[in-house]
Design a protein around this motif. Structure first.
Motif, PDB file in Angstrom:
ATOM      1  N   ARG A  13     -48.256 -14.398 -72.229  1.00  0.00           N
ATOM      2  CA  ARG A  13     -48.611 -15.812 -72.349  1.00  0.00           C
ATOM      3  C   ARG A  13     -49.640 -16.025 -73.464  1.00  0.00           C
ATOM      4  O   ARG A  13     -49.551 -16.975 -74.235  1.00  0.00           O
ATOM      5  CB  ARG A  13     -49.141 -16.342 -71.018  1.00  0.00           C
ATOM      6  CG  ARG A  13     -48.045 -16.586 -70.001  1.00  0.00           C
ATOM      7  CD  ARG A  13     -48.636 -16.902 -68.622  1.00  0.00           C
ATOM      8  NE  ARG A  13     -47.651 -17.325 -67.660  1.00  0.00           N
ATOM      9  CZ  ARG A  13     -46.821 -16.527 -67.010  1.00  0.00           C
ATOM     10  NH1 ARG A  13     -46.851 -15.227 -67.228  1.00  0.00           N
ATOM     11  NH2 ARG A  13     -45.947 -17.011 -66.140  1.00  0.00           N
ATOM     12  N   ALA A  62     -48.904 -18.085 -76.934  1.00  0.00           N
ATOM     13  CA  ALA A  62     -49.790 -19.193 -77.300  1.00  0.00           C
ATOM     14  C   ALA A  62     -50.386 -18.971 -78.688  1.00  0.00           C
ATOM     15  O   ALA A  62     -50.520 -19.922 -79.471  1.00  0.00           O
ATOM     16  CB  ALA A  62     -50.901 -19.337 -76.262  1.00  0.00           C
ATOM     17  N   ARG A  90     -49.101 -21.580 -82.140  1.00  0.00           N
ATOM     18  CA  ARG A  90     -50.296 -22.440 -82.042  1.00  0.00           C
ATOM     19  C   ARG A  90     -49.957 -23.915 -82.161  1.00  0.00           C
ATOM     20  O   ARG A  90     -50.565 -24.752 -81.519  1.00  0.00           O
ATOM     21  CB  ARG A  90     -51.298 -22.075 -83.129  1.00  0.00           C
ATOM     22  CG  ARG A  90     -52.002 -20.796 -82.874  1.00  0.00           C
ATOM     23  CD  ARG A  90     -53.099 -20.573 -83.914  1.00  0.00           C
ATOM     24  NE  ARG A  90     -53.405 -19.171 -83.948  1.00  0.00           N
ATOM     25  CZ  ARG A  90     -53.350 -18.404 -85.024  1.00  0.00           C
ATOM     26  NH1 ARG A  90     -53.041 -18.920 -86.183  1.00  0.00           N
ATOM     27  NH2 ARG A  90     -53.624 -17.131 -84.952  1.00  0.00           N
TER      28      ARG A  90
END
Length: 126
Positions: A32, A36, A40
């Motif tokens: 995760r 992420a 972005r």
């Protein structure tokens, strides 16, 4: 096309179970964080190497689907040491690891005091 890749990775992250016994150290949490970081800007993120991105997704999807576990089944559910899967889970749990760290610190402190050439009061003054 980036939006499709982003959604596929998000779906994979949602499906990947979080191991509560390894708070913050499990693979799902790591994935995760990496997704992420890689995406972005969300769906509008530009992928520099789409082929590599697709390869990563396919590899993770195969691991998640247990393709290799089914392709190469284990004869026994133990390691070469004879430790079972459940015993490994208990040992690798965050709480167990914290207890081991506390035990190490306690032993180190005892050894330090035992082999110290100075009295404990002298060491505290410095």
């Amino acid at each position: 096309m980036s939006a499709t890749r982003y959604r596929r990775f998000l779906r994979l992250c949602e499906e990947w179970p979080i191991d509560e016994t390894k708070r913050g150290r499990d693979l799902a949490t790591f994935l995760r964080q990496k997704v992420a970081l890689a995406f972005r800007e969300g769906e509008s993120t530009q992928i520099s190497d789409p082929e590599k991105c697709d390869q990563m997704y396919e590899s993770l999807a195969r691991i998640h689907a247990n393709v290799y576990k089914e392709k190469f089944p284990r004869v026994r559910d133990t390691s070469f040491t004879g430790v079972t899967v459940e015993e490994c889970r208990v040992v690798l749990a965050t709480d167990s690891m914290q207890q081991m760290e506390d035990m190490k610190k306690g032993m180190w402190k005892k050894l330090k005091e035992r082999f110290s050439s100075k009295a404990p009061e002298e060491g505290a003054k410095e």
